[in-house]
Design a protein around this motif. Structure first.
Motif, PDB file in Angstrom:
ATOM      1  N   GLY A 126     -57.874  47.030 -14.337  1.00 29.44           N
ATOM      2  CA  GLY A 126     -59.172  47.448 -14.858  1.00 29.44           C
ATOM      3  C   GLY A 126     -60.103  46.266 -15.030  1.00 29.44           C
ATOM      4  O   GLY A 126     -59.694  45.180 -15.462  1.00 29.44           O
ATOM      5  N   ALA A 127     -61.376  46.472 -14.722  1.00 29.39           N
ATOM      6  CA  ALA A 127     -62.340  45.367 -14.799  1.00 29.39           C
ATOM      7  C   ALA A 127     -62.542  44.892 -16.223  1.00 29.39           C
ATOM      8  O   ALA A 127     -62.864  43.715 -16.448  1.00 29.39           O
ATOM      9  N   GLY A 128     -62.358  45.758 -17.224  1.00 23.05           N
ATOM     10  CA  GLY A 128     -62.500  45.364 -18.613  1.00 23.05           C
ATOM     11  C   GLY A 128     -61.187  45.242 -19.346  1.00 23.05           C
ATOM     12  O   GLY A 128     -61.174  45.082 -20.570  1.00 23.05           O
ATOM     13  N   ASN A 129     -60.068  45.292 -18.625  1.00 21.65           N
ATOM     14  CA  ASN A 129     -58.748  45.245 -19.239  1.00 21.65           C
ATOM     15  C   ASN A 129     -58.337  43.786 -19.434  1.00 21.65           C
ATOM     16  O   ASN A 129     -58.166  43.035 -18.471  1.00 21.65           O
ATOM     17  N   ALA A 130     -58.159  43.396 -20.717  1.00 23.90           N
ATOM     18  CA  ALA A 130     -57.758  42.021 -21.016  1.00 23.90           C
ATOM     19  C   ALA A 130     -56.255  41.861 -21.118  1.00 23.90           C
ATOM     20  O   ALA A 130     -55.780  40.765 -21.432  1.00 23.90           O
ATOM     21  N   ALA A 131     -55.492  42.926 -20.870  1.00 27.75           N
ATOM     22  CA  ALA A 131     -54.034  42.843 -20.916  1.00 27.75           C
ATOM     23  C   ALA A 131     -53.517  42.055 -19.720  1.00 27.75           C
ATOM     24  O   ALA A 131     -54.264  41.765 -18.770  1.00 27.75           O
ATOM     25  N   PRO A 132     -52.244  41.664 -19.741  1.00 27.30           N
ATOM     26  CA  PRO A 132     -51.707  40.889 -18.598  1.00 27.30           C
ATOM     27  C   PRO A 132     -51.881  41.587 -17.261  1.00 27.30           C
ATOM     28  O   PRO A 132     -52.063  40.920 -16.231  1.00 27.30           O
ATOM     29  N   ALA A 133     -51.844  42.919 -17.232  1.00 26.67           N
ATOM     30  CA  ALA A 133     -51.971  43.633 -15.958  1.00 26.67           C
ATOM     31  C   ALA A 133     -53.416  43.918 -15.589  1.00 26.67           C
ATOM     32  O   ALA A 133     -53.676  44.501 -14.528  1.00 26.67           O
ATOM     33  N   GLY A 134     -54.369  43.558 -16.448  1.00 18.81           N
ATOM     34  CA  GLY A 134     -55.773  43.803 -16.151  1.00 18.81           C
ATOM     35  C   GLY A 134     -56.391  42.696 -15.317  1.00 18.81           C
ATOM     36  O   GLY A 134     -55.728  41.730 -14.915  1.00 18.81           O
ATOM     37  N   SER A 135     -57.704  42.838 -15.065  1.00 19.33           N
ATOM     38  CA  SER A 135     -58.421  41.865 -14.213  1.00 19.33           C
ATOM     39  C   SER A 135     -59.704  41.380 -14.867  1.00 19.33           C
ATOM     40  O   SER A 135     -60.656  40.992 -14.187  1.00 19.33           O
ATOM     41  N   ARG A 136     -59.756  41.387 -16.171  1.00 20.95           N
ATOM     42  CA  ARG A 136     -60.980  40.965 -16.852  1.00 20.95           C
ATOM     43  C   ARG A 136     -61.303  39.511 -16.592  1.00 20.95           C
ATOM     44  O   ARG A 136     -62.479  39.135 -16.458  1.00 20.95           O
ATOM     45  N   ALA A 137     -60.303  38.656 -16.505  1.00 21.37           N
ATOM     46  CA  ALA A 137     -60.549  37.231 -16.264  1.00 21.37           C
ATOM     47  C   ALA A 137     -61.242  37.014 -14.923  1.00 21.37           C
ATOM     48  O   ALA A 137     -62.232  36.255 -14.831  1.00 21.37           O
ATOM     49  N   LEU A 138     -60.751  37.675 -13.872  1.00 16.09           N
ATOM     50  CA  LEU A 138     -61.372  37.527 -12.553  1.00 16.09           C
ATOM     51  C   LEU A 138     -62.790  38.072 -12.544  1.00 16.09           C
ATOM     52  O   LEU A 138     -63.708  37.464 -11.962  1.00 16.09           O
ATOM     53  N   VAL A 139     -63.015  39.195 -13.204  1.00 13.57           N
ATOM     54  CA  VAL A 139     -64.357  39.787 -13.238  1.00 13.57           C
ATOM     55  C   VAL A 139     -65.327  38.854 -13.960  1.00 13.57           C
ATOM     56  O   VAL A 139     -66.483  38.671 -13.524  1.00 13.57           O
ATOM     57  N   GLU A 140     -64.903  38.246 -15.061  1.00 18.06           N
ATOM     58  CA  GLU A 140     -65.783  37.338 -15.785  1.00 18.06           C
ATOM     59  C   GLU A 140     -66.123  36.113 -14.944  1.00 18.06           C
ATOM     60  O   GLU A 140     -67.258  35.630 -14.958  1.00 18.06           O
ATOM     61  N   VAL A 141     -65.153  35.603 -14.194  1.00 17.35           N
ATOM     62  CA  VAL A 141     -65.429  34.453 -13.327  1.00 17.35           C
ATOM     63  C   VAL A 141     -66.433  34.830 -12.238  1.00 17.35           C
ATOM     64  O   VAL A 141     -67.355  34.050 -11.919  1.00 17.35           O
ATOM     65  N   LEU A 142     -66.266  36.015 -11.659  1.00 12.64           N
ATOM     66  CA  LEU A 142     -67.226  36.449 -10.626  1.00 12.64           C
ATOM     67  C   LEU A 142     -68.628  36.579 -11.203  1.00 12.64           C
ATOM     68  O   LEU A 142     -69.618  36.189 -10.565  1.00 12.64           O
ATOM     69  N   ARG A 143     -68.733  37.124 -12.395  1.00  8.83           N
ATOM     70  CA  ARG A 143     -70.060  37.274 -13.009  1.00  8.83           C
ATOM     71  C   ARG A 143     -70.670  35.917 -13.335  1.00  8.83           C
ATOM     72  O   ARG A 143     -71.907  35.740 -13.248  1.00  8.83           O
ATOM     73  N   GLN A 144     -69.834  34.956 -13.714  1.00  9.52           N
ATOM     74  CA  GLN A 144     -70.354  33.620 -13.962  1.00  9.52           C
ATOM     75  C   GLN A 144     -70.883  32.972 -12.693  1.00  9.52           C
ATOM     76  O   GLN A 144     -71.763  32.100 -12.760  1.00  9.52           O
ATOM     77  N   HIS A 145     -70.369  33.389 -11.548  1.00 12.73           N
ATOM     78  CA  HIS A 145     -70.854  32.869 -10.258  1.00 12.73           C
ATOM     79  C   HIS A 145     -71.996  33.709  -9.705  1.00 12.73           C
ATOM     80  O   HIS A 145     -72.384  33.555  -8.532  1.00 12.73           O
ATOM     81  N   GLY A 146     -72.570  34.582 -10.490  1.00  9.80           N
ATOM     82  CA  GLY A 146     -73.730  35.351 -10.063  1.00  9.80           C
ATOM     83  C   GLY A 146     -73.421  36.620  -9.316  1.00  9.80           C
ATOM     84  O   GLY A 146     -74.342  37.230  -8.742  1.00  9.80           O
ATOM     85  N   VAL A 147     -72.179  37.069  -9.319  1.00 14.10           N
ATOM     86  CA  VAL A 147     -71.801  38.302  -8.629  1.00 14.10           C
ATOM     87  C   VAL A 147     -71.883  39.457  -9.622  1.00 14.10           C
ATOM     88  O   VAL A 147     -71.354  39.386 -10.734  1.00 14.10           O
ATOM     89  N   THR A 148     -72.560  40.519  -9.208  1.00 11.95           N
ATOM     90  CA  THR A 148     -72.675  41.713 -10.047  1.00 11.95           C
ATOM     91  C   THR A 148     -71.474  42.614  -9.778  1.00 11.95           C
ATOM     92  O   THR A 148     -71.231  43.020  -8.637  1.00 11.95           O
ATOM     93  N   VAL A 149     -70.728  42.926 -10.840  1.00 10.85           N
ATOM     94  CA  VAL A 149     -69.529  43.771 -10.723  1.00 10.85           C
ATOM     95  C   VAL A 149     -69.824  45.106 -11.376  1.00 10.85           C
ATOM     96  O   VAL A 149     -70.145  45.176 -12.576  1.00 10.85           O
TER      97      VAL A 149
END
Length: 433
Positions: free
Chosen positions: A57-80
């Motif tokens: 999940g894009a907002g899932n901060a659990a170990p199986a989620g992907s919130r870290a990757l989504v935040e990095v993409l947004r920091q690089h100017g990518v709209t998720v």
């Protein structure tokens, strides 16, 4: 002087009331209430009442989620964005967004996958299923798990070159000759077992990337080896990413499998067998309401009363044959004991021995002990009396007193002058005390 009898005052009820019971246990009640309130506060603080976030999940901060990757993409100017339906994902693909597809429960069928792949210029599929591979990349197949970290890039893909290495936990894909001729290539080779990444052309000329495992995108492993570099390189090539996780609403109702298709073939026979076993167990154990209770009786039942009671049961049920069998078994046991036969002697041996001892016909004795069956009560009584006479004759045949007495009576006695018959040596009363 007379003494008055003591007076007794009536006693009140000793059963505690509800208020008294609560007063006695108020310490435990307070402790339990504190524990419950503390557990509720902890659950609220930790978000325990929130619905669990989906895997990747894009907002899932659990170990199986992907919130870290989504935040990095947004920091690089990518709209998720997170499309909530297939139509929203197709619209985002038409606008030029890179679509990340993770169909955890294999909801999308071949037609819907083809619609999404035809529209998207860049489609990244995480952990594809068999159906996804058949629809998007014929000739690319699953090949199990990798043996460890993979550092053999084995392709010219820019994102793979930036990653250089992938962590442990990857799943592999194989590419056959037809898929290779269609333009599919593999990256991150694990010896001869397969590739962790496969890329190829889409139906409309777009690019499709198949990532064998979700390890590259999860919060737990995103910082290991070159996982983050590969994920950012695959998803950060465009200014917008559509993070699409299909749900039950995206399934085609007409293609939904029936209950019979979902259950294995052995379920129905096992279910029928279980029903039959339950019915058989109910019939077997349903004769009484519970186990018998052993209770010591304060009286002693005499053996004669037991025999009479059993005889009445035989008479009530007209079980003449069974009653006669019991009489025969008892008679043959006593005859065998009288004739010094073993207790395990067969009925034929006992019959032959009884006939030899009494001088009766062997066939008639065998019929009496084994063959004859009573047709009525009178015949049963007659057979019982005949068994009794046979036992008496057998007992008389082995009694030594009768033979000696008969021998004395048959021998002539000489009572000459001067002889006393009472002093005869064979006379039973002529013996000295």
């Amino acid at each position: 002087m007379s003494v008055a009898p003591p007076t007794t005052t009536p006693t009140g009820a000793v059963t505690p009331t509800i208020r008294e019971a609560l007063r006695r246990r108020r310490a435990w009640i307070v402790i339990g209430a504190v524990l419950v309130v503390g557990a509720v506060v902890m659950l609220v603080a930790q978000g325990g009442f929130r619905a669990p976030e989906p895997t990747l999940g894009a907002g899932n901060a659990a170990p199986a989620g992907s919130r870290a990757l989504v935040e990095v993409l947004r920091q690089h100017g990518v709209t998720v964005t997170e499309p909530h339906s297939l139509d929203d994902a197709v619209d985002a693909a038409r606008s030029g967004a890179t679509v990340l597809l993770y169909d955890e429960f294999d909801v999308l069928d071949g037609d819907r996958l083809d619609d999404l792949a035809t529209t998207a210029d860049r489609l990244v599929v995480a952990e594809p299923s068999f159906r996804s591979l058949e629809a998007l990349a014929p000739g690319v197949r699953l090949a199990g798990a990798a043996s460890g970290t993979i550092d053999d890039v084995a392709c010219d893909l820019r994102a793979a070159g930036q990653a250089r290495e992938l962590s442990d936990g990857q799943r592999l894909l194989t590419i056959d000759a037809d898929a290779t001729s269609a333009g599919w290539t593999g990256c991150f080779r694990d010896a001869e077992h397969g590739f962790a990444l496969a890329t190829g052309p889409g139906p409309s000329g777009g690019e499709i990337a198949l990532v064998g495992a979700t390890t590259v995108f999860t919060n737990e492993h995103i910082s290991e080896a070159g996982n983050a570099a590969l994920a950012i390189g695959l998803l950060g090539a465009t200014d917008e990413v559509a993070w699409y996780l299909p749900g039950p609403a995206d399934a085609d109702p007409s293609q939904a499998p029936t209950m019979a298709e979902l259950t294995p073939g052995w379920v129905s026979p096992v279910l029928v067998l279980s029903i039959l076993v339950v019915i058989a167990a109910g019939v077997w154990q349903g004769r009484r309401f519970g186990p018998l209770v052993a209770e010591r009786l304060p009286v002693t039942v005499r053996a004669g009363e037991t025999s009479e009671g059993r005889a009445r049961l035989y008479a009530r049920s007209a079980a003449r044959g069974h009653a006669l069998d019991q009489l025969r078994l008892a008679a043959m046991g006593r005859i065998a004991t009288t004739l010094r036969l073993p207790r395990a002697a067969a009925a034929d041996a006992v019959s032959d021995a009884a006939a030899a001892a009494t001088g009766r016909d062997a066939a008639s004795v065998a019929r009496l002990l084994v063959g004859a069956q009573p047709a009525g009560d009178r015949e049963l009584v007659d057979l019982a009396a005949e068994l009794s006479r046979l036992e008496d004759e057998v007992a008389g045949s082995v009694r030594p007193h009768d033979r000696d007495h008969q021998h004395v009576e048959d021998r002539p006695h000489d009572h000459g002058p001067g002889s006393d018959p009472n002093q005869h040596p064979d006379h039973p009363t002529g013996r000295r005390p």
